[in-house]
Write an enzyme that holds these catalytic residues in place. Structure first.
Site, PDB file in Angstrom:
ATOM      1  CE  LYS A  26      56.461  13.923  63.975  1.00  0.00           C
ATOM      2  NZ  LYS A  26      56.631  14.364  62.580  1.00  0.00           N
TER       3      LYS A  26
ATOM      4  CG  ASP B 160      50.370  18.187  56.971  1.00  0.00           C
ATOM      5  OD1 ASP B 160      49.348  18.812  56.651  1.00  0.00           O
ATOM      6  OD2 ASP B 160      50.550  17.705  58.103  1.00  0.00           O
TER       7      ASP B 160
ATOM      8  CG  MET C  14      51.277   8.794  63.610  1.00  0.00           C
ATOM      9  SD  MET C  14      52.394   9.181  62.219  1.00  0.00           S
ATOM     10  CE  MET C  14      53.875   8.297  62.704  1.00  0.00           C
TER      11      MET C  14
END
Length: 437
Positions: A160, A266, A139
């Site tokens: 990020k 995750d 992403m």
């Protein structure tokens, strides 16, 4: 106190009146307090703060902006009769209690006249300077950066990003914004802290705690290069720390006592970091979801397939026990050096089939010196049926810590930090020898 009112004069809510009290989020996402089905609005467009003395409107980094009396604002005080434009919607402000701009929200009661007190709310721009790219992802990217403040203040952070081309996809933005909103309130030594959510050049970014250290993936790779195994007690210690972080996140409630139902989805070696002080931290809640921020997409498969639980691989609803299975896969690999469910040559279908089967060999077949009590813990974590696993991360943490410290002494952050430092020195020496040869 009579509520403030927004009287809509145009747009999808034209002709309607809405009472606002307290803190009210406005946008097109369903988790807003006031939902406006308008494509010109951002998912989380703006927020209105209503108090007895003051009404403040704040833009939340929206694409098309929040406009008050014809001017685009970052934040502004609202008065009776003001005009607010959000997307295609224009609304008139009605404040029965008349809120004069710039009043002091908390008037001192100690005899001070308030002349040396701050008034209203404090807002300022946050500036970040990118130093280097750390990694690329699907992403966006992760950067090492500096947060720059007044008088030479500098703080190292990680940034990020989500690329502008993905910023138009509501499901991804909802997950990204949901991560920031959720994790910002998760303050725990074993979870990477979120500091700020912002927009830049059409994309979004999250500023988060910078970890001076390595990922568990990198630690495992060092052991492969040096042809050695991670000590069993340190493998248990790292897993126990992540378990404590998950215990905290899984049990998190909002101010009203409603559970977030947060599942990481995750948990993998790439998302586990060991800093230079020996602290172990879980990062990247980018695929984590909570009912109040984002609906599960039917058939949606999120996370690394090699570390999924059987129910996650089937796209069934998941709960905290799915994270326990994923952490079990991490524990198994840390103990044995073997990844149970490899995605060979990009064959995701075959990897998913292996995960769903959940055939787990005894870890002692790879490493005979593993104690039976440790084997029992990892095998219970990796039970195929969720009801056969540990039912909470707290229960798992207790089992791990009882095993490590039942004799009165066990691994610590100091021992882990020293071990990783020594390992790094050995790796550098190995590289130097290779260069000289």
């Amino acid at each position: 106190m009579p509520p403030m009112k927004l009287v809509f004069e145009s747009g999808p809510l034209r002709g309607s009146t809405h009472d606002l009290a307290g803190v009210v989020a406005i946008g097109r996402a369903p988790n807003n307090d006031l939902v406006v089905d308008d494509g010109a609005l951002s998912l989380m467009h703006c927020r209105v703060h209503v108090s007895t003395k003051n009404v403040l409107i704040m833009d939340l980094g929206s694409t098309n902006g929040t406009w008050v009396n014809g001017e685009r604002i970052v934040s502004a005080h609202l008065d009776d009769g003001d005009s607010v434009v959000l997307g295609t919607s224009r609304a008139r402000v009605h404040i029965p209690f008349r809120a004069p701009s710039g009043t002091i929200i908390n008037k001192p009661t100690d005899g001070n006249d308030g002349s040396d007190e701050l008034s209203g709310d404090i807002f300022g721009s946050v500036m970040y300077s990118l130093n280097r790219k750390i990694a690329d992802g699907g992403m966006g990217s992760i950067y090492e950066a500096q947060q720059v403040g007044a008088e030479g203040f500098i703080k190292k952070v990680a940034i990020k990003t989500i690329l502008p081309k993905y910023a138009q996809r509501d499901n991804l933005i909802a997950a990204f914004v949901g991560e920031a909103r959720l994790v910002a309130n998760l303050v725990h030594q074993n979870i990477v802290q979120i500091h700020h959510l912002g927009r830049h050049e059409g994309g979004y970014y999250i500023a988060m705690e910078y970890i001076e250290g390595i990922t568990l993936t990198e630690l495992m790779a060092m052991h492969v290069m040096l042809i050695r195994r991670i000590p069993i007690d340190l493998a248990m210690f790292m897993v126990s720390r992540i378990s404590r972080g998950l215990e905290y996140a899984h049990s998190k409630h909002d101010a009203k006592g409603n559970p977030f139902h947060l599942v990481h989805r995750d948990v993998s070696p790439n998302n586990i970091m060991i800093d230079t002080e020996g602290e172990v931290k879980l990062t990247d809640f980018g695929v984590a979801k909570a009912a109040q921020f984002m609906e599960d997409e039917p058939g949606g498969l999120v996370g690394c397939v090699e570390f999924m639980s059987p129910e996650q691989a089937r796209c069934d609803p998941v709960d905290n026990r799915s994270d326990i299975f994923s952490l079990g896969l991490v524990f198994y690999e840390a103990l044995t050096g073997t990844r149970l469910f490899r995605c060979e040559a990009g064959d995701v279908v075959r990897a998913i089939e292996a995960v769903e089967l959940a055939d787990v060999p005894d870890p002692r077949s790879y490493r005979p010196e593993i104690d039976e009590s440790v084997t029992d813990i990892v095998m219970k974590m990796l039970a195929k049926a969720p009801e056969d696993r540990y039912q909470s991360a707290g229960e798992l943490s207790h089992a791990l810590e009882e095993n490590m410290y039942g004799g009165g002494y066990g691994p610590t952050v100091v021992k882990l930090a020293s071990y990783v430092n020594d390992l790094t020195v050995q790796m550098e020496a190995k590289k130097d020898r290779a260069v000289r040869q």
